[in-house]
Design a protein around this motif. Structure first.
Motif, PDB file in Angstrom:
ATOM      1  N   PHE A   1       0.829  -1.204   0.000  1.00  0.00           N
ATOM      2  CA  PHE A   1       0.000   0.000   0.000  1.00  0.00           C
ATOM      3  C   PHE A   1       0.866   1.257   0.000  1.00  0.00           C
ATOM      4  CE2 PHE A   1      -1.922   3.461   2.501  1.00  0.00           C
ATOM      5  CZ  PHE A   1      -2.949   3.802   1.637  1.00  0.00           C
ATOM      6  N   ALA A   2       1.895   1.294   0.838  1.00  0.00           N
ATOM      7  CA  ALA A   2       2.764   2.471   0.912  1.00  0.00           C
ATOM      8  C   ALA A   2       3.438   2.729  -0.428  1.00  0.00           C
ATOM      9  CB  ALA A   2       3.808   2.291   2.006  1.00  0.00           C
ATOM     10  N   GLN A   3       3.861   1.670  -1.097  1.00  0.00           N
ATOM     11  CA  GLN A   3       4.524   1.850  -2.381  1.00  0.00           C
ATOM     12  C   GLN A   3       3.548   2.348  -3.455  1.00  0.00           C
ATOM     13  OE1 GLN A   3       7.208  -1.461  -3.513  1.00  0.00           O
ATOM     14  NE2 GLN A   3       6.907  -2.169  -1.421  1.00  0.00           N
ATOM     15  N   ILE A   4       2.345   1.808  -3.459  1.00  0.00           N
ATOM     16  CA  ILE A   4       1.344   2.279  -4.418  1.00  0.00           C
ATOM     17  C   ILE A   4       1.012   3.740  -4.160  1.00  0.00           C
ATOM     18  CG2 ILE A   4      -1.063   2.037  -5.144  1.00  0.00           C
ATOM     19  CD1 ILE A   4      -0.737  -0.991  -4.603  1.00  0.00           C
ATOM     20  N   LEU A   5       0.840   4.097  -2.887  1.00  0.00           N
ATOM     21  CA  LEU A   5       0.513   5.480  -2.536  1.00  0.00           C
ATOM     22  C   LEU A   5       1.648   6.421  -2.922  1.00  0.00           C
ATOM     23  CD1 LEU A   5      -1.469   7.431  -1.204  1.00  0.00           C
ATOM     24  CD2 LEU A   5      -0.418   6.895   1.005  1.00  0.00           C
ATOM     25  N   ALA A   6       2.894   6.045  -2.608  1.00  0.00           N
ATOM     26  CA  ALA A   6       4.045   6.886  -2.965  1.00  0.00           C
ATOM     27  C   ALA A   6       4.174   7.022  -4.480  1.00  0.00           C
ATOM     28  CB  ALA A   6       5.326   6.296  -2.379  1.00  0.00           C
ATOM     29  N   GLY A   7       3.928   5.928  -5.196  1.00  0.00           N
ATOM     30  CA  GLY A   7       4.001   5.980  -6.656  1.00  0.00           C
ATOM     31  C   GLY A   7       2.954   6.888  -7.255  1.00  0.00           C
ATOM     32  N   LEU A   8       1.729   6.802  -6.751  1.00  0.00           N
ATOM     33  CA  LEU A   8       0.664   7.676  -7.251  1.00  0.00           C
ATOM     34  C   LEU A   8       0.944   9.131  -6.925  1.00  0.00           C
ATOM     35  CD1 LEU A   8      -2.629   5.692  -6.504  1.00  0.00           C
ATOM     36  CD2 LEU A   8      -1.547   6.101  -8.717  1.00  0.00           C
TER      37      LEU A   8
END
Length: 523
Positions: free
Chosen positions: A116-123
């Motif tokens: 989740f953290a990686q998806i959020l940071a990527g977005l």
């Protein structure tokens, strides 16, 4: 060695496609495909600064009035490999954008972030400003990548205490300086954080100083170039601050930090900054916060900084903030409701805002779309605008200018063409002649703006000059005869580029080489 590589390859591919690196890998690929599709199917036209970069790439040097040389050398290499089409010259910024998101994801992973953290940071990295910066070639997309890489190296120094990382940090900082001198401010933040945090223990070793020396050595060609050219870059900065950027203010700079990023994603980068500074969860990484705070303070104190100058500093904050949100929403309700809602809201605003930053829509549809959103055309240079913001308007009108100059040029006899100069008053006009003029049989332009002034008169005497812009009154005193030949129109270009009068001046009253030293125009 071969056995080790064979073992690493499947392990890496597994991590990229299905493992812990999968979220950032797929978002990075999406970013790359996004820009490739735009550049292949539209892109409006070549941007003013891209024309200038291409001209600089034909004059490779250790420096230029308005920039260090690294980005120009990269563009030269790119044109040799891919050509100089619109798609080709935008390959590097597209790659830099994808690589920036990937490294942001690596930082998130190293800070303890999961999917989740990686998806959020990527977005969050898919921001309005990054979409815009990666949509045309400039030193800015390279700059954002380098700042992000520096953040990752500093993070690894904190985690591993591996002294071998310091020379790598010096190398990356040096290359960053050779791309854009704003990296000096990143270096200031890095040093301040080093002094203030427990990482100051490194100051008792030789490694930080070695990194500084490496960076200085790499940057030194541009320093030497400036010494040889009367500190041209400092003069450029002074004139730009007093002129086209004089309308900017610290208050506007701060406001732009919210507007240029995804507005909803502010809850992520603010959380990231506060977490790094005050939360025990990431307190050992407090040094990283100063890679943002140091440049922030300098840009505010400068008084006329553009908001985009701080754009490279957000990767660390996206990563730290995403980790904080992941931990905050670890409950069942957070996982089922808060996380999807946060992702959906940030993604939705990115989709809505993307056409405002990148040339996605046909221009007529963009104008209607911007009006529907209540978005007024904007410029950071206090310029008059028409239907388009400056970052789009500067993609229009250039080929029309080359075509109209060619109409005037082709009226001349073969002997006259050999001694006829084409003079432009800004690097956009000159760059248009240099790029599009090839198809019309035009010679390279001369001009007095930034590096065009340094490149000089190309052995012309001033006997015959096609002049782009100005008025008859501006030119009549300087020539024995001047005639207005044509007016060049462009529908969507910047208003001051529209209805450009093109003149033919015969017999400059003074040899052009004698007046050239007084024609310098840096800004």
């Amino acid at each position: 060695m071969e056995t080790t590589l064979k073992l690493l390859k499947p392990a890496l591919s597994q991590r990229l496609f299905k493992g812990d690196l999968a979220p950032i890998f797929y978002i990075s690929v999406a970013k790359l495909v996004f820009h490739f599709v735009i550049n292949a199917t539209g892109g409006y036209g070549i941007f003013r600064d891209e024309l200038y970069y291409l001209a600089c790439a034909d004059h490779l040097a250790a420096g230029y009035v308005d920039q260090p040389p690294l980005s120009v050398f990269m563009l030269k290499f790119s044109t040799l490999v891919f050509g100089d089409s619109l798609f080709a010259i935008r390959v590097i910024p597209a790659l830099c954008g994808a690589a920036t998101i990937f490294i942001t994801g690596l930082i998130t992973l190293r800070l303890g972030g999961k999917w989740f953290a990686q998806i959020l940071a990527g977005l969050c990295s898919f921001t309005l400003i990054s979409i815009g910066m990666n949509s045309h070639f400039s030193m800015n997309s390279i700059d954002i990548f380098i700042w992000t890489a520096v953040g990752y190296i500093v993070l690894r120094i904190i985690q591993t205490e591996d002294k071998r990382l310091w020379p790598i940090l010096g190398l990356v900082l040096g290359l960053g300086l050779l791309n854009k001198i704003g990296v000096l401010f990143l270096g200031c933040g890095l040093f301040i954080g080093l002094v203030i945090t427990p990482q100051r223990k490194w100051l008792t070793t030789t490694w930080p100083y070695a990194a500084g020396i490496i960076a200085l050595i790499i940057f030194s060609p541009y320093i030497i170039w400036n010494m040889q050219h009367d500190w041209a870059h400092l003069e450029f900065i002074k004139r730009a601050s007093e002129g086209k950027y004089s309308g900017l203010s610290p208050l506007k700079f701060i406001g732009d930090q919210f507007l240029m990023n995804n507005l909803l994603a502010s809850v992520v980068w603010i959380a990231g900054l506060l977490t790094l500074l005050f939360h025990a969860q990431l307190s050992q990484y407090r040094w990283l916060a100063f890679l943002f705070l140091g440049p922030l303070a300098i840009f505010i104190l400068n008084g006329t900084s553009k908001g985009e100058y701080l754009a490279p500093g957000y990767a660390i904050l996206w990563a730290a903030g995403s980790v904080w949100w992941e931990n905050l929403t670890a409950s069942k309700m957070g996982t089922l409701i808060v996380r999807p809602l946060l992702i959906i809201l940030i993604f939705s605003l990115t989709v809505v805002a993307a056409p405002l930053a990148a040339p996605i829509l046909p221009v007529d549809k963009y104008i209607a779309y911007a009006k529907a959103l209540g978005e007024e055309p904007s410029s950071s240079e206090s310029k008059e605008l028409s239907e388009l913001p400056q970052h789009f308007a500067d993609m229009f009108g250039w080929e029309e200018k080359a075509r109209d100059v060619a109409i005037v040029f082709n009226k001349l006899s073969a002997e006259e063409k050999k001694r006829c100069a084409i003079f432009g008053t800004n690097y956009g006009d000159c760059g248009a002649i240099d790029y599009y003029g090839k198809a019309y049989g035009l010679p390279k332009a001369i001009g007095n703006h930034n590096n065009y002034w340094i490149w000089g008169t190309r052995e012309y005497t001033g006997d015959l000059i096609i002049i782009m812009g100005g008025s008859l009154e501006d030119h009549i005193e300087n020539f024995e005869s001047v005639t207005q030949e044509i007016v060049s129109d462009c529908q969507y270009c910047m208003p001051y580029e529209d209805n450009m009068k093109i003149f033919l001046g015969r017999k400059l009253k003074v040899n052009i080489k004698h007046v050239w030293p007084n024609e310098k125009h840096y800004d």
